[in-house]
Design a protein around this motif. Structure first.
Motif, PDB file in Angstrom:
ATOM      1  N   THR A 133       0.842  -0.868   0.064  1.00 26.35           N
ATOM      2  CA  THR A 133      -0.331  -0.219  -0.265  1.00 26.35           C
ATOM      3  C   THR A 133       1.104   1.474   0.377  1.00 26.35           C
ATOM      4  O   THR A 133       2.008   1.681   0.128  1.00 26.35           O
ATOM      5  N   ASP A 157      -0.715  -0.154  -5.417  1.00 26.73           N
ATOM      6  CA  ASP A 157      -1.311   0.887  -5.426  1.00 26.73           C
ATOM      7  C   ASP A 157      -0.941   2.350  -6.288  1.00 26.73           C
ATOM      8  O   ASP A 157       0.232   2.907  -4.900  1.00 26.73           O
ATOM      9  N   ARG A 177      -5.888   3.722  -6.133  1.00 24.37           N
ATOM     10  CA  ARG A 177      -6.336   3.734  -4.192  1.00 24.37           C
ATOM     11  C   ARG A 177      -7.069   3.714  -4.409  1.00 24.37           C
ATOM     12  O   ARG A 177      -7.667   4.188  -5.002  1.00 24.37           O
ATOM     13  N   LEU A 181      -9.586  -1.112  -2.899  1.00 25.94           N
ATOM     14  CA  LEU A 181      -8.434  -1.186  -2.960  1.00 25.94           C
ATOM     15  C   LEU A 181      -8.351  -3.175  -2.677  1.00 25.94           C
ATOM     16  O   LEU A 181      -8.227  -3.839  -3.246  1.00 25.94           O
ATOM     17  N   VAL A 196       0.182  -8.444   3.513  1.00 20.59           N
ATOM     18  CA  VAL A 196       1.095  -6.965   2.546  1.00 20.59           C
ATOM     19  C   VAL A 196       1.353  -6.294   3.498  1.00 20.59           C
ATOM     20  O   VAL A 196       2.050  -6.577   3.876  1.00 20.59           O
ATOM     21  N   ASP A 198       2.298  -2.297   4.591  1.00 24.99           N
ATOM     22  CA  ASP A 198       1.117  -1.612   5.232  1.00 24.99           C
ATOM     23  C   ASP A 198       2.224  -0.219   4.991  1.00 24.99           C
ATOM     24  O   ASP A 198       1.676   0.467   5.711  1.00 24.99           O
ATOM     25  N   ALA A 200       1.205   2.587   3.784  1.00 26.78           N
ATOM     26  CA  ALA A 200      -0.302   4.019   4.232  1.00 26.78           C
ATOM     27  C   ALA A 200      -0.564   3.982   5.493  1.00 26.78           C
ATOM     28  O   ALA A 200      -1.192   4.104   5.462  1.00 26.78           O
ATOM     29  N   LEU A 202      -3.472   1.688   5.609  1.00 27.32           N
ATOM     30  CA  LEU A 202      -4.613   1.552   6.468  1.00 27.32           C
ATOM     31  C   LEU A 202      -5.328  -0.227   7.343  1.00 27.32           C
ATOM     32  O   LEU A 202      -6.230  -0.010   6.872  1.00 27.32           O
ATOM     33  N   MET A 206      -7.479  -3.705   4.988  1.00 27.71           N
ATOM     34  CA  MET A 206      -6.465  -4.538   3.972  1.00 27.71           C
ATOM     35  C   MET A 206      -6.956  -6.020   4.800  1.00 27.71           C
ATOM     36  O   MET A 206      -6.126  -7.415   3.588  1.00 27.71           O
TER      37      MET A 206
END
Length: 296
Positions: A133, A157, A177, A181, A196, A198, A200, A202, A206
Motif C-alpha cells: 500500500t 496501489d 488507491r 483496494l 501486505v 502496509d 499507507a 490502512l 487490508m
C-alpha cells in the motif's frame, strides 16, 4: 536552533559531521509528543549523511574523511540526526554510495532498513504475492524493487497520475488507491495475497485482501493482537535493526546499482526545519525533504 556540546566517540563509535538529515513521518511524532523519559530539547531525525569526523577505538570499516550514511536513534539523550555533529555506533554507519550527494544519501538508511526489516519479518518465498500500500511513497519505492529481486509478485496501489511511477519501481500490477483496494486485489488474486506491506497505514482495511494464514506488516504502531482474523501481524520496528550493518551495506549496494533511487523533494537550512516538518505533516510528498548543514 541550539548549541550543544558533542562528546568524543567512544569505543565502537564514530562522530559524523552531518551534511544532510532527512525528515521522516516519525520525526513529527517526536516533535509533537516528545519523550517522557528524555529531557527537552528533543532532537528528531533517523537519517544522516556526511563525513566521518573522528572514530573511536575498534572501528575498522570507517576512517576519518570517509563520506558515510548513518541510521540514528533519536530517542536517546544525545538525540537524533537533525544536528550538525552526531555520535553514533559504528555498526549504524556505512560508506555512502559513490556519486551521490549528501542530500540524496540522507534519504536511504532508515527507509532502506525498514523495507528490509519488514520483508524479513514477512518471510515470503520466491513466487509468492505481496501487496504494497502507498505505492508512490518513498518506503514503497524501496519495498517494491527489493521484493522483485527476491522473486515475489508485487501488487501495489497508486492514483492514476502516479501509476507510471509505481510501475517504474517494478510493480507487476498497479491498482487504484482508495476504499476499493482490498476488493480490487481479490479480483486479480482471488485466493488473496500472501502478505501486505502496509506503508499507507490502512491496517485492518487490508485484511480482506490477505489469504487465511497470510501476514500484514505494519509500520509505526499496532493496537491489536499478533494474530487477528487468521492473519499474522508483523510489527516493523526499525529502531531494533539500526545496527544491522549488513543490511545498511545492502542498502548502499542497491542504491549504487540504482535499484533504490533516492528522491529529494526539497532542501532546507536548519533555521527552516519547521517548514520541512510542515510539508511532511501535510502529506503527499513523493520523497523526502532534507535539512542541509553547512555546504551539504
Amino acid at each position: 536552533m541550539v548549541e550543544r556540546e558533542v562528546r568524543e566517540p567512544g569505543p565502537g563509535e564514530v562522530r559524523l559531521a552531518v551534511g544532510a538529515a532527512a525528515v521522516n513521518p516519525t520525526d513529527i511524532g517526536l516533535r509533537q509528543r516528545g519523550d517522557d523519559e528524555l529531557p527537552p530539547p528533543w532532537v528528531p531525525g533517523m537519517d544522516a549523511a556526511g563525513v566521518i569526523e573522528s572514530v573511536g577505538d575498534g572501528v575498522e570499516h570507517l576512517a576519518v574523511g570517509d563520506e558515510a550514511m548513518a541510521a540514528v536513534a533519536p530517542r536517546r539523550v544525545e538525540g537524533g540526526a537533525q544536528a550538525a555533529l552526531v555520535v553514533v555506533p559504528a555498526a549504524s554507519v556505512v560508506a555512502a554510495p559513490e556519486g551521490m550527494t549528501a542530500e540524496q544519501t540522507a534519504t536511504l538508511p532508515m527507509n532502506g532498513l525498514t523495507a528490509l526489516h519488514g520483508l524479513d519479518l514477512l518471510g515470503l518465498a520466491e513466487g509468492q504475492t505481496l501487496g504494497v500500500t502507498g505505492g508512490a511513497g518513498l518506503l514503497a519505492s524501496y519495498v517494491i524493487p527489493i521484493a522483485k529481486l527476491r522473486g515475489l509478485r508485487v501488487l501495489a496501489d497508486a492514483s492514476p497520475e502516479d501509476e507510471p511511477l509505481v510501475r517504474g519501481f517494478g510493480a507487476d500490477l498497479v491498482l487504484p488507491r482508495g476504499d476499493g483496494l482490498a476488493a480490487a486485489i481479490r479480483r486479480v488474486a482471488p485466493g488473496g495475497v500472501d502478505a501486505v506491506f502496509d506503508t499507507a497505514l490502512l491496517r485492518r482495511d487490508m485484511f480482506p485482501a490477505i489469504r487465511e494464514g497470510g501476514a500484514l506488516a505494519v509500520v509505526r504502531t499496532w493496537d491489536g493482537d499478533d494474530m487477528e482474523q487468521g492473519i499474522r501481524i508483523e510489527r516493523v520496528q526499525v529502531w531494533t535493526v539500526l545496527e544491522r550493518t549488513d543490511w545498511l551495506q545492502e542498502v548502499r549496494e542497491l542504491a549504487g546499482r540504482a535499484v533504490l533511487v533516492p528522491r529529494v523533494t526539497g532542501t532546507y537550512p536548519p533555521e527552516a526545519a519547521g517548514e520541512a516538518h510542515r510539508r511532511m505533516e501535510a502529506g503527499g510528498l513523493r520523497g523526502r525533504d532534507v535539512i542541509v548543514f553547512g555546504d551539504g
